[in-house]
Design a protein around this motif. Structure first.
Motif, PDB file in Angstrom:
ATOM      1  N   LEU A 247       0.815  -1.227   0.000  1.00 40.16           N
ATOM      2  CA  LEU A 247       0.000   0.000   0.000  1.00 40.16           C
ATOM      3  C   LEU A 247       0.843   1.269   0.000  1.00 40.16           C
ATOM      4  CD1 LEU A 247      -2.921  -1.086   2.334  1.00 40.16           C
ATOM      5  CD2 LEU A 247      -2.968  -0.778  -0.155  1.00 40.16           C
ATOM      6  N   ARG A 248       2.096   1.165   0.356  1.00 37.73           N
ATOM      7  CA  ARG A 248       2.985   2.336   0.276  1.00 37.73           C
ATOM      8  C   ARG A 248       3.284   2.697  -1.171  1.00 37.73           C
ATOM      9  NH1 ARG A 248       7.376   2.359   5.094  1.00 37.73           N
ATOM     10  NH2 ARG A 248       5.869   2.024   6.762  1.00 37.73           N
ATOM     11  N   ALA A 249       3.291   1.691  -2.048  1.00 36.70           N
ATOM     12  CA  ALA A 249       3.622   1.917  -3.452  1.00 36.70           C
ATOM     13  C   ALA A 249       2.383   2.069  -4.327  1.00 36.70           C
ATOM     14  CB  ALA A 249       4.484   0.761  -3.975  1.00 36.70           C
ATOM     15  N   ASN A 250       1.281   1.433  -3.938  1.00 34.91           N
ATOM     16  CA  ASN A 250       0.075   1.437  -4.760  1.00 34.91           C
ATOM     17  C   ASN A 250      -1.122   1.369  -3.818  1.00 34.91           C
ATOM     18  OD1 ASN A 250      -2.115   0.807  -6.467  1.00 34.91           O
ATOM     19  ND2 ASN A 250      -0.828  -0.400  -7.836  1.00 34.91           N
ATOM     20  N   ASP A 251      -1.954   2.387  -3.836  1.00 34.37           N
ATOM     21  CA  ASP A 251      -3.061   2.453  -2.868  1.00 34.37           C
ATOM     22  C   ASP A 251      -4.301   1.665  -3.298  1.00 34.37           C
ATOM     23  OD1 ASP A 251      -4.141   4.089  -4.883  1.00 34.37           O
ATOM     24  OD2 ASP A 251      -4.788   5.648  -3.484  1.00 34.37           O
TER      25      ASP A 251
ATOM     26  N   ARG B  78     -21.693 -12.820  -2.118  1.00 34.96           N
ATOM     27  CA  ARG B  78     -20.351 -12.236  -2.088  1.00 34.96           C
ATOM     28  C   ARG B  78     -20.391 -10.827  -2.638  1.00 34.96           C
ATOM     29  NH1 ARG B  78     -17.940 -16.701  -6.294  1.00 34.96           N
ATOM     30  NH2 ARG B  78     -19.762 -16.676  -7.621  1.00 34.96           N
ATOM     31  N   LEU B  79     -19.638  -9.967  -2.001  1.00 30.95           N
ATOM     32  CA  LEU B  79     -19.553  -8.558  -2.369  1.00 30.95           C
ATOM     33  C   LEU B  79     -18.100  -8.251  -2.723  1.00 30.95           C
ATOM     34  CD1 LEU B  79     -20.867  -5.699  -2.500  1.00 30.95           C
ATOM     35  CD2 LEU B  79     -20.341  -5.479  -0.064  1.00 30.95           C
ATOM     36  N   LYS B  80     -17.881  -7.683  -3.911  1.00 34.08           N
ATOM     37  CA  LYS B  80     -16.541  -7.316  -4.372  1.00 34.08           C
ATOM     38  C   LYS B  80     -16.435  -5.798  -4.338  1.00 34.08           C
ATOM     39  CE  LYS B  80     -17.432  -9.046  -8.319  1.00 34.08           C
ATOM     40  NZ  LYS B  80     -17.410  -9.491  -9.717  1.00 34.08           N
ATOM     41  N   ILE B  81     -15.304  -5.305  -3.851  1.00 33.95           N
ATOM     42  CA  ILE B  81     -15.116  -3.862  -3.695  1.00 33.95           C
ATOM     43  C   ILE B  81     -13.759  -3.454  -4.257  1.00 33.95           C
ATOM     44  CG2 ILE B  81     -14.865  -1.988  -2.019  1.00 33.95           C
ATOM     45  CD1 ILE B  81     -16.662  -3.669  -0.117  1.00 33.95           C
ATOM     46  N   TYR B  82     -13.749  -2.414  -5.088  1.00 36.33           N
ATOM     47  CA  TYR B  82     -12.517  -1.739  -5.493  1.00 36.33           C
ATOM     48  C   TYR B  82     -12.440  -0.452  -4.687  1.00 36.33           C
ATOM     49  CZ  TYR B  82     -11.600  -4.479  -9.786  1.00 36.33           C
ATOM     50  OH  TYR B  82     -11.302  -5.453 -10.696  1.00 36.33           O
ATOM     51  N   ALA B  83     -11.265  -0.177  -4.123  1.00 40.88           N
ATOM     52  CA  ALA B  83     -11.115   1.031  -3.310  1.00 40.88           C
ATOM     53  C   ALA B  83      -9.675   1.514  -3.344  1.00 40.88           C
ATOM     54  CB  ALA B  83     -11.534   0.749  -1.870  1.00 40.88           C
ATOM     55  N   HIS B  84      -9.486   2.725  -2.854  1.00 41.15           N
ATOM     56  CA  HIS B  84      -8.151   3.285  -2.632  1.00 41.15           C
ATOM     57  C   HIS B  84      -7.951   3.325  -1.120  1.00 41.15           C
ATOM     58  CE1 HIS B  84      -7.364   4.505  -6.784  1.00 41.15           C
ATOM     59  NE2 HIS B  84      -8.674   4.720  -6.842  1.00 41.15           N
ATOM     60  N   ALA B  85      -6.808   2.823  -0.679  1.00 42.16           N
ATOM     61  CA  ALA B  85      -6.531   2.713   0.754  1.00 42.16           C
ATOM     62  C   ALA B  85      -5.594   3.806   1.233  1.00 42.16           C
ATOM     63  CB  ALA B  85      -5.918   1.345   1.062  1.00 42.16           C
ATOM     64  N   GLN B  86      -5.855   4.238   2.436  1.00 44.15           N
ATOM     65  CA  GLN B  86      -4.963   5.176   3.125  1.00 44.15           C
ATOM     66  C   GLN B  86      -4.623   4.530   4.461  1.00 44.15           C
ATOM     67  OE1 GLN B  86      -6.766   8.868   4.364  1.00 44.15           O
ATOM     68  NE2 GLN B  86      -4.796   9.896   4.526  1.00 44.15           N
ATOM     69  N   VAL B  87      -3.345   4.331   4.710  1.00 45.40           N
ATOM     70  CA  VAL B  87      -2.889   3.721   5.957  1.00 45.40           C
ATOM     71  C   VAL B  87      -2.553   4.841   6.927  1.00 45.40           C
ATOM     72  CG1 VAL B  87      -1.190   2.199   7.024  1.00 45.40           C
ATOM     73  CG2 VAL B  87      -2.018   1.708   4.713  1.00 45.40           C
ATOM     74  N   LEU B  88      -3.151   4.772   8.117  1.00 49.53           N
ATOM     75  CA  LEU B  88      -2.971   5.822   9.121  1.00 49.53           C
ATOM     76  C   LEU B  88      -2.421   5.243  10.416  1.00 49.53           C
ATOM     77  CD1 LEU B  88      -6.499   7.412   8.611  1.00 49.53           C
ATOM     78  CD2 LEU B  88      -4.339   8.369   7.789  1.00 49.53           C
TER      79      LEU B  88
ATOM     80  N   ILE C 196      -4.629   1.989  11.224  1.00 52.70           N
ATOM     81  CA  ILE C 196      -5.993   2.101  10.697  1.00 52.70           C
ATOM     82  C   ILE C 196      -5.883   2.125   9.173  1.00 52.70           C
ATOM     83  CG2 ILE C 196      -8.093   3.506  10.595  1.00 52.70           C
ATOM     84  CD1 ILE C 196      -7.401   2.403  13.420  1.00 52.70           C
ATOM     85  N   VAL C 197      -6.761   1.408   8.519  1.00 53.58           N
ATOM     86  CA  VAL C 197      -6.829   1.460   7.056  1.00 53.58           C
ATOM     87  C   VAL C 197      -8.186   2.063   6.693  1.00 53.58           C
ATOM     88  CG1 VAL C 197      -6.771   0.156   4.897  1.00 53.58           C
ATOM     89  CG2 VAL C 197      -5.336  -0.565   6.825  1.00 53.58           C
ATOM     90  N   ARG C 198      -8.117   3.214   6.019  1.00 54.36           N
ATOM     91  CA  ARG C 198      -9.341   3.873   5.545  1.00 54.36           C
ATOM     92  C   ARG C 198      -9.428   3.635   4.037  1.00 54.36           C
ATOM     93  NH1 ARG C 198     -10.004   9.656   7.685  1.00 54.36           N
ATOM     94  NH2 ARG C 198      -8.002   9.901   6.648  1.00 54.36           N
ATOM     95  N   LEU C 199     -10.614   3.251   3.580  1.00 56.30           N
ATOM     96  CA  LEU C 199     -10.810   2.874   2.186  1.00 56.30           C
ATOM     97  C   LEU C 199     -11.826   3.796   1.526  1.00 56.30           C
ATOM     98  CD1 LEU C 199     -11.173  -0.873   3.063  1.00 56.30           C
ATOM     99  CD2 LEU C 199      -9.198   0.124   1.927  1.00 56.30           C
ATOM    100  N   ARG C 200     -11.435   4.398   0.409  1.00 56.37           N
ATOM    101  CA  ARG C 200     -12.348   5.242  -0.368  1.00 56.37           C
ATOM    102  C   ARG C 200     -12.871   4.407  -1.531  1.00 56.37           C
ATOM    103  NH1 ARG C 200     -11.295   7.998  -4.748  1.00 56.37           N
ATOM    104  NH2 ARG C 200      -9.062   8.043  -4.356  1.00 56.37           N
ATOM    105  N   LEU C 201     -14.166   4.189  -1.543  1.00 53.77           N
ATOM    106  CA  LEU C 201     -14.805   3.343  -2.535  1.00 53.77           C
ATOM    107  C   LEU C 201     -14.620   3.886  -3.944  1.00 53.77           C
ATOM    108  CD1 LEU C 201     -16.786   0.994  -3.269  1.00 53.77           C
ATOM    109  CD2 LEU C 201     -18.636   2.645  -2.918  1.00 53.77           C
ATOM    110  N   GLU C 202     -14.224   3.004  -4.836  1.00 51.78           N
ATOM    111  CA  GLU C 202     -14.202   3.311  -6.260  1.00 51.78           C
ATOM    112  C   GLU C 202     -15.422   2.686  -6.936  1.00 51.78           C
ATOM    113  OE1 GLU C 202     -12.723   5.341  -9.418  1.00 51.78           O
ATOM    114  OE2 GLU C 202     -11.772   5.351  -7.454  1.00 51.78           O
ATOM    115  N   ALA C 203     -15.676   1.397  -6.641  1.00 51.51           N
ATOM    116  CA  ALA C 203     -16.836   0.699  -7.198  1.00 51.51           C
ATOM    117  C   ALA C 203     -17.009  -0.621  -6.460  1.00 51.51           C
ATOM    118  CB  ALA C 203     -16.650   0.441  -8.690  1.00 51.51           C
ATOM    119  N   PHE C 204     -18.238  -1.139  -6.496  1.00 49.74           N
ATOM    120  CA  PHE C 204     -18.494  -2.466  -5.921  1.00 49.74           C
ATOM    121  C   PHE C 204     -19.443  -3.215  -6.827  1.00 49.74           C
ATOM    122  CE2 PHE C 204     -22.039  -0.012  -4.224  1.00 49.74           C
ATOM    123  CZ  PHE C 204     -23.100  -0.884  -4.348  1.00 49.74           C
TER     124      PHE C 204
END
Length: 195
Positions: free
Chosen positions: A110-114, A128-138, A162-170
């Protein structure tokens, strides 16, 4: 409402990300290339509804995929008490990342690719639920209010970040080929109900 041509090419969200030229080629080879072009369920799945929020709140684990700097995918199981993955709003998730084997492969990736992909399963209901997101490690002390929101008091796991995830699509998958399974707690509840 758009023109028929606009509706035909309306963004799907999840498939817009997942279907690349090589995926389209594979679909064409298998005669499936027309299945997803005019798919009647086309809509942008970029905000969680109450249905997704409830499904997520009921989970005690999920799988998270990250990508390394060498391009290799890495899949990691994340677990905790039921509801440890929190829906903060219609486009944001967060969880306390508990200490595991201390390889830190996901954290390093996650340091190289969020970009992350989450896979949430309900074996009992075959969903089943599939989620694409961008992660921010705090760090745990970066946002005390967020930390209070996601750390689970009394849980034996030691939170490290803490890992915060911003939804891109599901997207939801069909139940085909999911073998129903019950957790130990679900079996105990079923037995208690039958007594």
């Amino acid at each position: 409402m758009g023109t028929p041509n606009q509706e035909k090419h309306m963004a799907y969200g999840f498939l817009d990300i997942a279907i690349t030229p090589s995926v389209r080629a594979a679909q064409a080879e298998m005669g499936a290339d027309g299945l997803w072009t005019d798919f009647p369920g086309h809509r942008a799945f970029d905000r969680f509804t109450e249905a997704e929020a409830q499904f997520i709140a009921d989970r005690d684990s999920f799988y998270m995929g990250t990508v390394s700097e060498t391009g290799w995918p890495y899949m990691q199981h994340r677990g905790g008490p039921r509801g440890f993955l929190k829906v903060l709003d219609a486009q944001t998730l967060a969880f306390a990342d508990f200490r595991g084997n201390r390889q830190y492969i996901s954290a390093g990736n996650l340091r190289a690719n969020d970009r992350v992909s989450l896979f949430l399963m309900d074996y009992r209901r075959r969903a089943r639920l599939k989620i694409y997101a961008h992660a921010q490690v705090l760090a745990l002390d970066a946002d005390p209010a967020l930390t209070d929101q996601v750390v689970v008091p009394g849980y034996r796991g030691k939170p490290e970040r803490i890992v915060r995830l911003r939804l891109e699509a599901f997207d939801w998958n069909c139940p085909q080929h999911i073998t129903p399974r019950w957790s130990e707690a679900e079996v105990a509840a079923l037995q208690a109900d039958s007594d």
